[in-house]
Enzyme design. Sequence first.
Site, PDB file in Angstrom:
ATOM      1  CE  LYS A 132     -43.765-148.669 -39.263  1.00  0.00           C
ATOM      2  NZ  LYS A 132     -42.154-148.810 -39.646  1.00  0.00           N
TER       3      LYS A 132
ATOM      4  CD  GLU B 262     -42.003-154.502 -33.880  1.00  0.00           C
ATOM      5  OE1 GLU B 262     -43.403-154.785 -34.384  1.00  0.00           O
ATOM      6  OE2 GLU B 262     -41.827-153.633 -34.300  1.00  0.00           O
TER       7      GLU B 262
HETATM    8  C1  2PG Z   1     -41.212-151.851 -39.103  1.00  0.00           C
HETATM    9  C2  2PG Z   1     -41.716-151.804 -37.295  1.00  0.00           C
HETATM   10  C3  2PG Z   1     -42.731-152.116 -36.819  1.00  0.00           C
HETATM   11  P1  2PG Z   1     -39.616-150.318 -36.804  1.00  0.00           P
HETATM   12  O1  2PG Z   1     -40.345-151.972 -39.905  1.00  0.00           O
HETATM   13  O2  2PG Z   1     -42.929-152.590 -40.012  1.00  0.00           O
HETATM   14  O3  2PG Z   1     -41.782-153.601 -37.416  1.00  0.00           O
HETATM   15  O4  2PG Z   1     -40.407-151.579 -37.614  1.00  0.00           O
HETATM   16  O5  2PG Z   1     -40.716-149.612 -36.131  1.00  0.00           O
HETATM   17  O6  2PG Z   1     -38.595-150.727 -36.508  1.00  0.00           O
HETATM   18  O7  2PG Z   1     -39.495-149.413 -38.415  1.00  0.00           O
HETATM   19 MG    MG Z   2     -40.788-152.606 -42.078  1.00  0.00          MG
END
Ligand code: 2PG
Ligand code: MG
Length: 427
Positions: free
Chosen positions: A338, A206
């Site tokens: 998300k 990231e």
């Molecule tokens: C998280 C995300 C962003 P990933 O764990 O919060 O940092 O990572 O998209 O790999 O789940």
């Molecule tokens: Mg996370």
Amino acid sequence: MSHLDIASMEGRQVWDSRGRPTIEVEIRLSNGAVGRAIAPAGASTGAGEALDLRDGGAAFGGYGVSEAMAGLRNEIIPVLIGLPADQQELVDGTLEALDGTPQLSRLGGNALIATSLAIAHAAAAGRDEPLWSYFAMGDAPLIPVPEIQIFGGGAHAAGAMDLQDFMVVPFGASSFREALEWVAEIYLAAGDLVARRGASVGVADEGGYWPVFDSNEQALDALLTSIEKAGFDPETQVGMSIDVAANQFFRDGSYILKAEGRALSTEEWYDQVAGWVRSYPIAMIEDPFTEDDHTSHQKFTVEFKDRTQIVGDDLLVTNRVNVETAIADGSCTALLCKPNQAGTLTRTKNAFDAAKAAGLGTIVSARSGESEDTTIAHLSVGWASGQFKVGSFTRSERMAKWNEMLRIEESLGARAKYAGGSVLGRN
Ligand code: 2PG
Ligand code: MG
């Protein structure tokens, strides 16, 4: 046919920030308006997330999306043509029913989220309205406090550090513009510090520095020093934030700290994390325990909720039922939101609304695999999430979202209200 009906639609394979295939959907309405969105992808995922449909096999490390593209062309597109783009729930309900599985594994969360987000883009464009305003549906917009990664570890840096994200939260700034200026100075200070120690390996998934430290504590110290070296007060201006992503290093009943060569029981790990929260100015902490360990989450929330925001990511996977359970058992104080964990915008909104209604914090978040798509910046403002997590302060898939937020803030003029410390219970 109304002027906002879906007239045509196509999918294309594009590439994400890890160089893996992903899906872009483009939708054209009867009035000629066009909307487009790209699916992101996680690396440290929760068990209950919507599942991406990937081809497996040797090509592209198994991450191919040709099956998902076929489902889009052969099943999704024919069913959606003619539906009204401004009725998101109807469209998403149609998508979910067509898939028919709880985790959207048949047609793939990747195909569904790209479609669902593209529908919103098209509807906003069709109404000649900014996307954030379409999401706000007449409610007041809010410019969020960013949560920005300085060091990356965990699954995003081959396990170089056990904890995944070492971030800063500039809640004391007076605007988003100022918040980014502060973080730019901190990122610089952190770069100097890592370089002087000879600990720099590069940047993680990231965009945060990927340092090699001997312990998680050294990274916490370096984060705090970077905030202070840049001239900010960690109690009143820029707090620390940690995404533990504990699922990633829990094996056979123990938390395995690779860099330190130690294996801790759940009780020992609890004491370790509690010690950090007591001794560092940690404003937010995410997934401190595995997603199944509600007992530790509950105990931790009771003990620390007045001191730090406890964020559920893998714990909640943007799922309304999980949010309701967490509210009932008090296992966190904020939802990491998300869209691709939920799989459709409507499911995302259901989880978001449940969290908001119960007074939980809400952080709209990117994934570790991203693209130039900036939909989440508009979601954060329109839904007034108050908080926004996108990764670090380099790499254009991250900067695209920070920069989009600057544009939104500027376009709001005097109406732009920066959420500030209130979202973390500080003023
Ligand atoms: C998280 C995300 C962003 P990933 O764990 O919060 O940092 O990572 O998209 O790999 O789940
Ligand atoms: Mg996370």
